[in-house]
Structure formats: C-alpha cells, structure tokens
Design a protein around this motif. Structure first.
Motif, PDB file in Angstrom:
ATOM      1  N   VAL A   1       6.746  -1.217   7.490  1.00  0.00           N
ATOM      2  CA  VAL A   1       6.654   0.171   7.028  1.00  0.00           C
ATOM      3  C   VAL A   1       8.013   0.635   6.500  1.00  0.00           C
ATOM      4  N   ALA A   2       8.006   1.214   5.318  1.00  0.00           N
ATOM      5  CA  ALA A   2       9.237   1.664   4.675  1.00  0.00           C
ATOM      6  C   ALA A   2       9.720   2.990   5.242  1.00  0.00           C
ATOM      7  N   ALA A   3      11.023   3.170   5.192  1.00  0.00           N
ATOM      8  CA  ALA A   3      11.625   4.481   5.427  1.00  0.00           C
ATOM      9  C   ALA A   3      11.509   5.299   4.146  1.00  0.00           C
ATOM     10  N   LEU A   4      11.811   6.564   4.228  1.00  0.00           N
ATOM     11  CA  LEU A   4      11.852   7.405   3.035  1.00  0.00           C
ATOM     12  C   LEU A   4      13.287   7.605   2.564  1.00  0.00           C
TER      13      LEU A   4
ATOM     14  N   ASP B   1       3.079  -9.508   6.182  1.00  0.00           N
ATOM     15  CA  ASP B   1       1.926  -9.810   5.336  1.00  0.00           C
ATOM     16  C   ASP B   1       1.677  -8.683   4.346  1.00  0.00           C
ATOM     17  N   SER B   2       2.093  -7.494   4.727  1.00  0.00           N
ATOM     18  CA  SER B   2       1.894  -6.332   3.873  1.00  0.00           C
ATOM     19  C   SER B   2       2.984  -5.309   4.124  1.00  0.00           C
ATOM     20  N   VAL B   3       3.228  -4.491   3.123  1.00  0.00           N
ATOM     21  CA  VAL B   3       4.237  -3.435   3.208  1.00  0.00           C
ATOM     22  C   VAL B   3       3.580  -2.103   2.888  1.00  0.00           C
ATOM     23  N   VAL B   4       3.892  -1.090   3.681  1.00  0.00           N
ATOM     24  CA  VAL B   4       3.454   0.274   3.399  1.00  0.00           C
ATOM     25  C   VAL B   4       4.661   1.064   2.919  1.00  0.00           C
ATOM     26  N   THR B   5       4.586   1.553   1.687  1.00  0.00           N
ATOM     27  CA  THR B   5       5.681   2.331   1.124  1.00  0.00           C
ATOM     28  C   THR B   5       5.354   3.824   1.210  1.00  0.00           C
ATOM     29  N   MET B   6       6.382   4.640   1.004  1.00  0.00           N
ATOM     30  CA  MET B   6       6.194   6.081   1.091  1.00  0.00           C
ATOM     31  C   MET B   6       5.834   6.714  -0.253  1.00  0.00           C
ATOM     32  N   TYR B   7       6.228   6.046  -1.360  1.00  0.00           N
ATOM     33  CA  TYR B   7       5.903   6.602  -2.676  1.00  0.00           C
ATOM     34  C   TYR B   7       5.746   5.472  -3.681  1.00  0.00           C
TER      35      TYR B   7
ATOM     36  N   THR C   1       0.863  -1.181   0.000  1.00  0.00           N
ATOM     37  CA  THR C   1       0.000   0.000   0.000  1.00  0.00           C
ATOM     38  C   THR C   1       0.899   1.230   0.000  1.00  0.00           C
ATOM     39  N   ARG C   2       0.466   2.297  -0.672  1.00  0.00           N
ATOM     40  CA  ARG C   2       1.299   3.502  -0.784  1.00  0.00           C
ATOM     41  C   ARG C   2       0.796   4.611   0.128  1.00  0.00           C
ATOM     42  N   THR C   3       1.734   5.324   0.730  1.00  0.00           N
ATOM     43  CA  THR C   3       1.376   6.527   1.484  1.00  0.00           C
ATOM     44  C   THR C   3       1.066   7.670   0.526  1.00  0.00           C
ATOM     45  N   THR C   4       1.893   7.840  -0.494  1.00  0.00           N
ATOM     46  CA  THR C   4       1.609   8.784  -1.589  1.00  0.00           C
ATOM     47  C   THR C   4       1.592   7.980  -2.873  1.00  0.00           C
ATOM     48  N   SER C   5       0.952   8.515  -3.906  1.00  0.00           N
ATOM     49  CA  SER C   5       0.844   7.722  -5.135  1.00  0.00           C
ATOM     50  C   SER C   5       1.288   8.511  -6.355  1.00  0.00           C
TER      51      SER C   5
ATOM     52  N   VAL D   1       6.983  14.378  -2.676  1.00  0.00           N
ATOM     53  CA  VAL D   1       6.651  13.270  -1.791  1.00  0.00           C
ATOM     54  C   VAL D   1       6.780  13.650  -0.328  1.00  0.00           C
ATOM     55  N   SER D   2       7.902  14.240   0.048  1.00  0.00           N
ATOM     56  CA  SER D   2       8.173  14.502   1.461  1.00  0.00           C
ATOM     57  C   SER D   2       7.091  15.357   2.115  1.00  0.00           C
ATOM     58  N   GLU D   3       6.621  16.387   1.408  1.00  0.00           N
ATOM     59  CA  GLU D   3       5.633  17.276   2.017  1.00  0.00           C
ATOM     60  C   GLU D   3       4.268  16.612   2.176  1.00  0.00           C
ATOM     61  N   HIS D   4       4.045  15.502   1.455  1.00  0.00           N
ATOM     62  CA  HIS D   4       2.774  14.788   1.566  1.00  0.00           C
ATOM     63  C   HIS D   4       2.827  13.626   2.559  1.00  0.00           C
ATOM     64  N   ILE D   5       3.998  13.400   3.136  1.00  0.00           N
ATOM     65  CA  ILE D   5       4.118  12.346   4.141  1.00  0.00           C
ATOM     66  C   ILE D   5       3.853  12.952   5.512  1.00  0.00           C
ATOM     67  N   THR D   6       2.758  12.515   6.123  1.00  0.00           N
ATOM     68  CA  THR D   6       2.371  12.982   7.451  1.00  0.00           C
ATOM     69  C   THR D   6       2.022  11.764   8.302  1.00  0.00           C
ATOM     70  N   VAL D   7       1.918  11.985   9.596  1.00  0.00           N
ATOM     71  CA  VAL D   7       1.477  10.894  10.467  1.00  0.00           C
ATOM     72  C   VAL D   7       0.114  10.389  10.010  1.00  0.00           C
ATOM     73  N   GLU D   8      -0.760  11.311   9.626  1.00  0.00           N
ATOM     74  CA  GLU D   8      -2.111  10.944   9.214  1.00  0.00           C
ATOM     75  C   GLU D   8      -2.104  10.148   7.914  1.00  0.00           C
TER      76      GLU D   8
END
Length: 334
Positions: free
Chosen positions: A207-210, A261-267, A164-168, A175-182
């Motif tokens: 969860v991935a690092a940036l 089971d799943s990975v969350v990426t930043m972009y 799953t992506r944090t930003t798409s 990317v960086s400005e769209h990465i928030t805790v929310e």
C-alpha cells in the motif's frame, strides 16, 4: 489442461482493434491459447485481415453451440457494421453502438454459461457515449449487466504485478479529501480478489503512502497516520496480507523486485507512471470485481496508426494469456 472458450471482441472499428484481432488470429496465437469466438461484424474482421494482408480460417455462427474449432475460428456475426461506411481514425456513434452490442452480447453469453470470459480490443469511450451508453466507463456498464454490488474497477498489470487505485480520474488537489479508510479498503479488497483470481493463494498487497517520506510521522501530512495505517490494519483483520504504507519511490522498487503481488496507490499517476516506464508495450487492464474474467490491452484505439497494419500485438496477446489463465483458475476452482 482445460482450454477455455473465450469471447474475443473486435473493439471499435475506427481504431486498431480489428487489425489486432486479425493479426493474432492469422498467426495462430488465438487458437494456441484458447477456444476463441470472435464477437463483432464478420465484415469488420475480414477488413482487418485485408489491412494486414493475411488470412485466417474462420466461419460465421449464429449460436455458440455451432462452434467447431476444427473448422477454423467461429465468428458470432453481429451484422451491425459495414466497414465501407466507417472512416478509420474518426469517432463514430455507429461504432460506439456496435461496441455496446458486443459488450452486452458477451456478458449475456457468460451469464448463460456459453463462454468462460472475454477479451476486448480497444474501445472509444466518447463513441460509446455517442452510441447511447449512459455509464461513465465500460467497467460501470459491466457491473450493471452483471449486477455487481462489491468493489469493481480497473486493474492495471505489467508482467505479474497488478496496481489498483484508491482515487482515479480526479484533480490532484482533490485527492486527499477522497482518501478514506473505506476507499482504501475498497481498493485493497478489489486488488486482493483479483490477484486471487489469477491463481495466487495468499496475495501480498503493498500500500502506497500519499505524502513524501510517508508523511514524516505527521510533519509532512497526517493521511498516513490518520487514514492509511488504520485501513491497512482493518485489511489485516479481514485476513488480507496488506503491508505499508511505503513511499511510492520505494514501493515500486520493492514491487518490481517481487515483494508484492499487487500495489494499491492513492492516485492515478502514482502507479501509472511506474507501470508505463516499466513495460508500456505489454501492459494490460483487467476488469476487476466482475464475475467473469475480462481483460483488454492497456493502450487505446491508436488512431494515428489505425488502418496501417503496423500495430504491435504484445498487449493484446498478454490480455488473451491473462484471460485464459483466469478462466482456467476459475474452472479448476469450480
């Protein structure tokens, strides 16, 4: 075991969709997995069979209640396209409009309790927009049709691993400005809920690092310290087994070894490159966050080979398998 009733949408007529569905209907795969109801114009389906040079027992219905799989595969005929008027490999507003009709029909059937989920062959977003779609993607359209208020979006899957992506679809410089805790929490929750819907009781989310080397404790960026770690801690407080952050070069080694089971990426490409290198042919996409199990193949309309009868069915087969699995999990929970 429960055999769910699934809608099978023919996809955009100008691409490989009709021949994909024709292939898995003709070889018996569809009826082995589920109780399928093909949704689309029956003439388009029959043209798909003509393209591949095969036959499949099927018949037209006007209502799901008429379905009797002992007679063959029921086709809910939309009566809205004549394949003789369609140019394969060329974007068509008419085909985009027909796709919208399929989606809206499938969503209504699910809401009415007539089907238990649906799979769709590839759509063309440009054709959908030309055909009258006012939403940026099928995910937003589906969320509107289902009245979704929580996180939703595309979940990419290879094998048993989801990403799953944090930003798409935004530029790398933004990317960086769209990465928030929310935004990270939204992706983590979406990932967690989707994997639970696949039957995993306590999903582990990596969860991935940036930044390179996880930011080297602030020497190479502070997003990990200031945003990503706090988001992971908040996820843990919600009862989600989230771990990280991990540099993406390490994250996917661990993921493909079965640690997550799943990975969350930043972009976008942080996950897509890894997944497509691992298994592009069989990849699938889940419409995460929707009430219905909805799955499609990861590839697109493939205009370069459309109409030739040579399209590989690995991805659509995996999509049907996953949709069947999710529908069974949902049925068993209810």
């Amino acid at each position: 075991m429960h055999k769910p009733i699934l809608g099978i949408l023919l996809g955009d007529t100008t691409g490989v969709g009709p021949e994909l569905i024709a292939k898995i209907a003709a070889n018996g795969f569809l009826t082995d997995q589920c109780r399928p109801v093909i949704i689309g114009d029956v003439r388009v389906f029959e043209n798909g069979l003509k393209i591949i040079g095969e036959t499949a027992r099927h018949y037209v219905i006007s209502d799901i209640d008429e379905a009797d799989w002992s007679k063959g595969i029921p086709v809910l005929d939309m009566k809205d396209q004549n394949p003789e008027d369609i140019v394969i490999g060329k974007i068509s507003a008419e085909c985009g409009k027909a796709v919208l009709n399929m989606i809206k029909t499938a969503a209504k059937l699910y809401n009415d309790g007539k089907i238990e989920g649906f799979c769709f062959a590839p759509f063309n977003k440009a054709a959908m927009i030309e055909g009258g779609c006012s939403f940026e993607s099928e995910h937003h359209l589906l969320a509107n049709l289902f009245g979704v208020t929580g996180p939703f979006g595309e979940i990419n899957v290879v094998g048993e691993l989801c990403t799953t992506r944090t930003t798409s679809h935004i530029p790398i410089k933004d990317v960086s400005e769209h990465i928030t805790v929310e935004s990270i929490l939204r992706a983590v929750r979406l990932s967690y809920d989707t994997v639970k819907g696949m039957g995993v009781e306590d999903p582990i989310i990596g969860v991935a690092a940036l930044n390179p080397h996880c930011g080297e404790n602030g020497l190479c960026g502070r997003e990990e310290l200031d945003i990503i770690v706090p988001a992971i801690e908040e996820a843990k407080e919600l009862g989600i087994n989230a771990k990280g952050p991990y540099s993406s070069d390490i994250l996917f080694i661990k993921a493909f070894n079965g640690d997550f089971d799943s990975v969350v990426t930043m972009y976008h490409d942080q996950g897509q490159i890894a997944l497509k290198l691992k298994g592009f042919r069989g990849g699938i996409t889940i419409a995460g966050g929707q009430p219905a199990p909805i799955v499609t193949c990861a590839h697109g309309t493939a205009y370069d080979i459309a109409g030739k009868g040579i399209v590989d069915t690995s991805s659509i087969e995996n999509a049907v398998k996953m949709c069947t699995k999710m529908a069974i999990v949902k049925h068993d929970k209810n």
